[in-house]
Write a protein that holds these residues in place. Structure first.
Motif, mmCIF file in Angstrom:
data_model
loop_
_atom_site.group_PDB
_atom_site.id
_atom_site.type_symbol
_atom_site.label_atom_id
_atom_site.label_comp_id
_atom_site.label_asym_id
_atom_site.label_seq_id
_atom_site.Cartn_x
_atom_site.Cartn_y
_atom_site.Cartn_z
ATOM 1 N N SER A 87 0.477 -1.347 0.325
ATOM 2 C CA SER A 87 -0.176 0.395 -0.019
ATOM 3 C C SER A 87 1.324 0.995 -0.115
ATOM 4 C CB SER A 87 -0.790 0.244 1.645
ATOM 5 O OG SER A 87 -2.242 -1.444 1.418
ATOM 6 N N PRO A 88 1.826 1.357 1.465
ATOM 7 C CA PRO A 88 2.921 2.029 0.687
ATOM 8 C C PRO A 88 3.557 2.532 -0.410
ATOM 9 C CG PRO A 88 2.897 1.312 3.041
ATOM 10 C CD PRO A 88 2.391 0.451 2.109
ATOM 11 N N LEU A 89 3.469 1.145 -0.517
ATOM 12 C CA LEU A 89 4.427 1.464 -2.496
ATOM 13 C C LEU A 89 3.666 2.025 -3.416
ATOM 14 C CD1 LEU A 89 6.823 -1.937 -2.533
ATOM 15 C CD2 LEU A 89 7.659 0.883 -2.772
ATOM 16 N N ALA A 90 2.038 1.888 -3.350
ATOM 17 C CA ALA A 90 1.338 1.818 -4.284
ATOM 18 C C ALA A 90 0.598 3.514 -4.265
ATOM 19 C CB ALA A 90 -0.043 1.292 -4.412
ATOM 20 N N ARG A 91 1.138 4.068 -3.068
ATOM 21 C CA ARG A 91 0.917 5.892 -3.242
ATOM 22 C C ARG A 91 2.007 6.042 -3.225
ATOM 23 N NH1 ARG A 91 -1.966 3.700 1.425
ATOM 24 N NH2 ARG A 91 -0.424 3.497 3.088
ATOM 25 N N LEU A 95 4.406 10.326 -6.738
ATOM 26 C CA LEU A 95 6.231 10.439 -7.595
ATOM 27 C C LEU A 95 5.595 11.091 -8.680
ATOM 28 C CD1 LEU A 95 8.412 9.863 -8.053
ATOM 29 C CD2 LEU A 95 8.726 7.239 -9.198
ATOM 30 N N GLU A 96 4.420 10.529 -9.550
ATOM 31 C CA GLU A 96 3.935 11.419 -10.996
ATOM 32 C C GLU A 96 3.732 12.309 -10.435
ATOM 33 O OE1 GLU A 96 3.951 9.630 -13.373
ATOM 34 O OE2 GLU A 96 5.069 8.544 -12.840
ATOM 35 N N LEU A 97 2.657 12.743 -9.249
ATOM 36 C CA LEU A 97 2.564 14.175 -9.477
ATOM 37 C C LEU A 97 3.658 15.130 -9.324
ATOM 38 C CD1 LEU A 97 -0.896 13.675 -6.940
ATOM 39 C CD2 LEU A 97 -0.742 14.025 -8.942
ATOM 40 N N ALA A 98 4.485 14.207 -8.529
ATOM 41 C CA ALA A 98 5.832 15.362 -8.374
ATOM 42 C C ALA A 98 6.342 15.791 -9.918
ATOM 43 C CB ALA A 98 6.996 14.130 -7.543
ATOM 44 N N ARG A 99 6.632 14.131 -10.171
ATOM 45 C CA ARG A 99 7.144 14.812 -11.720
ATOM 46 C C ARG A 99 7.013 15.806 -12.651
ATOM 47 N NH1 ARG A 99 10.364 11.050 -13.662
ATOM 48 N NH2 ARG A 99 9.970 9.293 -12.519
ATOM 49 N N SER A 100 4.906 15.750 -12.757
ATOM 50 C CA SER A 100 4.232 16.637 -13.377
ATOM 51 C C SER A 100 4.352 18.157 -12.448
ATOM 52 C CB SER A 100 2.401 16.290 -13.266
ATOM 53 O OG SER A 100 2.208 16.291 -11.590
ATOM 54 N N ARG A 101 5.061 17.804 -11.639
ATOM 55 C CA ARG A 101 4.513 19.187 -10.743
ATOM 56 C C ARG A 101 6.604 20.237 -10.697
ATOM 57 N NH1 ARG A 101 1.097 18.738 -5.594
ATOM 58 N NH2 ARG A 101 -1.350 18.260 -6.729
#
Length: 461
Positions: free
Chosen positions: A255-259, A264-270
């Motif tokens: 579960s923590p890995l999925a979150r 990570l994807e949100l951080a990459r986009s910002r």
């Protein structure tokens, strides 16, 4: 009676007492009639009498003078066809004097006196001494007594009666044999359940217990069986707790890995290009952690036999071709090769995914250790007891005292602790679990010409 020592002691003591009892009970029957002993009595008496006959004949004709001194000989053969037994001859007058100058025993003087008094031949036995006395008259008219004293111990053959001895020994054999058989059964019968439970436990069956009649015994063996069951139950509980902890932790980490992946994807986009390298590194480590968790869960399912897959006929040749084909891509990046020899070995009954995982981990482990410019050689052949697969790399090998441990989870040889080569130590553990789940065996050894060889044997279909 709780002491096994005391039981053994008393049973051996009882066996000896029974043997003694049988000897006592049968002794009257054994000694009632012994033809050999009777023959010995008769022969000894005959030998003594023959000596008296010759001496008396000589005295009546010639007198005492001229008689040979010392021991005479009987006319018959000795026991068993041996030489005649010696007899000592004495000549005694009415005054009790021995006329030939020999020292006569008191028994000889007494029987001579009786023979002269009664005027007839006397024959008697005292233990092993035979005495035959006969009154005679020499040419001068003197009354004399000729006494033959024959001392001869019986031989062993005289004391034994084969017929009586045979049935007596037979009775002893049956009685002692019966007691010994019962004692042997009593002592050895609990060993088989103990041995079976020990083998099952050492083979990985943590539910193995002795139980039954053995644990109900009130002696040291019963205590040992109960201690074994308690030990096995404790081991099963500890191992079960370990498996549950590992499984629960692995699931909880998902579960923590999925979150983390979403974040990570949100951080990459910002973030800008400056953070791309760090984010890529985070993604790589997260992927590695996810792969590690997946392998832990696979190892757990293999050990518990709960992977949920059904067994089917598996052709080992095509399966190995697929494994080798995948491994070649990884090997080519490091200027290495992977070769397969003997792809048409046969068929086993098992779960293709588990077998694929087993051989994939073994081959990839060999690719990691074989030096650049060398090849990993995968061999497959049919043997008498199934199918044998060997994976030979040309790496540095493993210290002999650590070979058995490389199949344990998370174990890595000291020289291979770097993450780039040593991994986390789960590959061979997964392979071991998968092979054993199919009833096979896995072993390893250093090759005499260099390198390391892992051998897998699977039973035939």
């Amino acid at each position: 009676m709780r002491s096994l020592f005391l039981r053994i002691f008393l049973w051996f003591w009882l066996a000896m007492a029974v043997m003694a009892g049988v000897l006592v009970v049968t002794s009257p029957f054994f000694t009632r009639s012994r033809p050999g002993l009777e023959d010995w009595h008769r022969d000894a008496e005959n030998w003594a009498r023959s000596s008296v006959d010759r001496a008396a004949d000589h005295i009546e004709k010639v007198g005492v003078d001229g008689m040979p001194r010392g021991r005479g000989r009987g006319r018959g053969a000795g026991p068993g066809g041996g030489p005649p037994m010696p007899a000592r001859v004495f000549v005694v007058d009415e005054t009790g004097r021995e006329l030939r100058g020999a020292e006569a025993p008191q028994e000889v003087l007494d029987v001579a006196d009786r023979a002269l008094s009664e005027g007839e031949e006397i024959s008697e036995r005292s233990g092993m001494l035979y005495l035959v006395a006969r009154p005679v008259v020499d040419p001068g008219g003197r009354a004399l007594a000729v006494v033959a004293a024959h001392h001869s111990p019986p031989r062993l053959v005289h004391l034994l009666d084969p017929k009586a001895l045979a049935w007596r020994l037979g009775v002893l054999f049956l009685v002692v044999g019966g007691l010994s058989f019962w004692l042997a059964r009593y002592l050895s019968s609990p060993v088989a359940p103990l041995r079976s439970a020990t083998r099952r436990l050492s083979g990985g069956d943590l539910s193995a217990r002795v139980e039954g009649r053995v644990t109900g015994r009130r002696d040291e063996i019963g205590e040992l069986a109960r201690d074994f069951d308690a030990m096995a139950e404790r081991i099963e509980s500890l191992v079960g707790s370990q498996h549950r902890l590992l499984r629960d932790v692995s699931h909880e980490l998902r579960s923590p890995l999925a979150r983390l992946a979403v974040a990570l994807e949100l951080a990459r986009s910002r973030a800008g290009d400056a953070a791309a390298g760090a984010l890529n590194r985070i993604e790589l480590e997260a992927a590695r952690l996810d792969a590690l968790i997946a392998r832990l869960l696979l190892l757990e399912r293999i050990e518990l036999g709960s992977d949920g897959r059904e067994s089917v006929d598996v052709e080992i040749g095509p399966l190995l071709e697929g494994v080798v084909s995948d491994a070649r891509f990884e090997a080519a990046a490091g200027n290495r090769e992977v070769r397969l020899d003997g792809a048409g070995a046969g068929i086993v009954y098992g779960r293709p995914e588990l077998l694929w995982s087993a051989f994939d981990n073994i081959v990839r482990n060999a690719v990691h250790y074989t030096p650049a410019g060398t090849a990993v050689e995968v061999g497959c052949r049919a043997v008498e007891d199934g199918i044998e697969v060997t994976v030979h790399d040309h790496g540095p090998g493993v210290p002999d005292d650590e070979i058995e441990r490389i199949f344990e989870p998370f174990f890595r040889v000291e020289e291979a602790r770097e993450r780039s080569t040593g991994g986390v130590g789960l590959g061979l553990a997964i392979a071991t679990g998968a092979v054993r789940a199919h009833g096979g065996t896995i072993s390893a050894e250093n090759h005499p010409e260099g390198g390391f060889v892992v051998t897998v044997k699977l039973p035939p279909k």
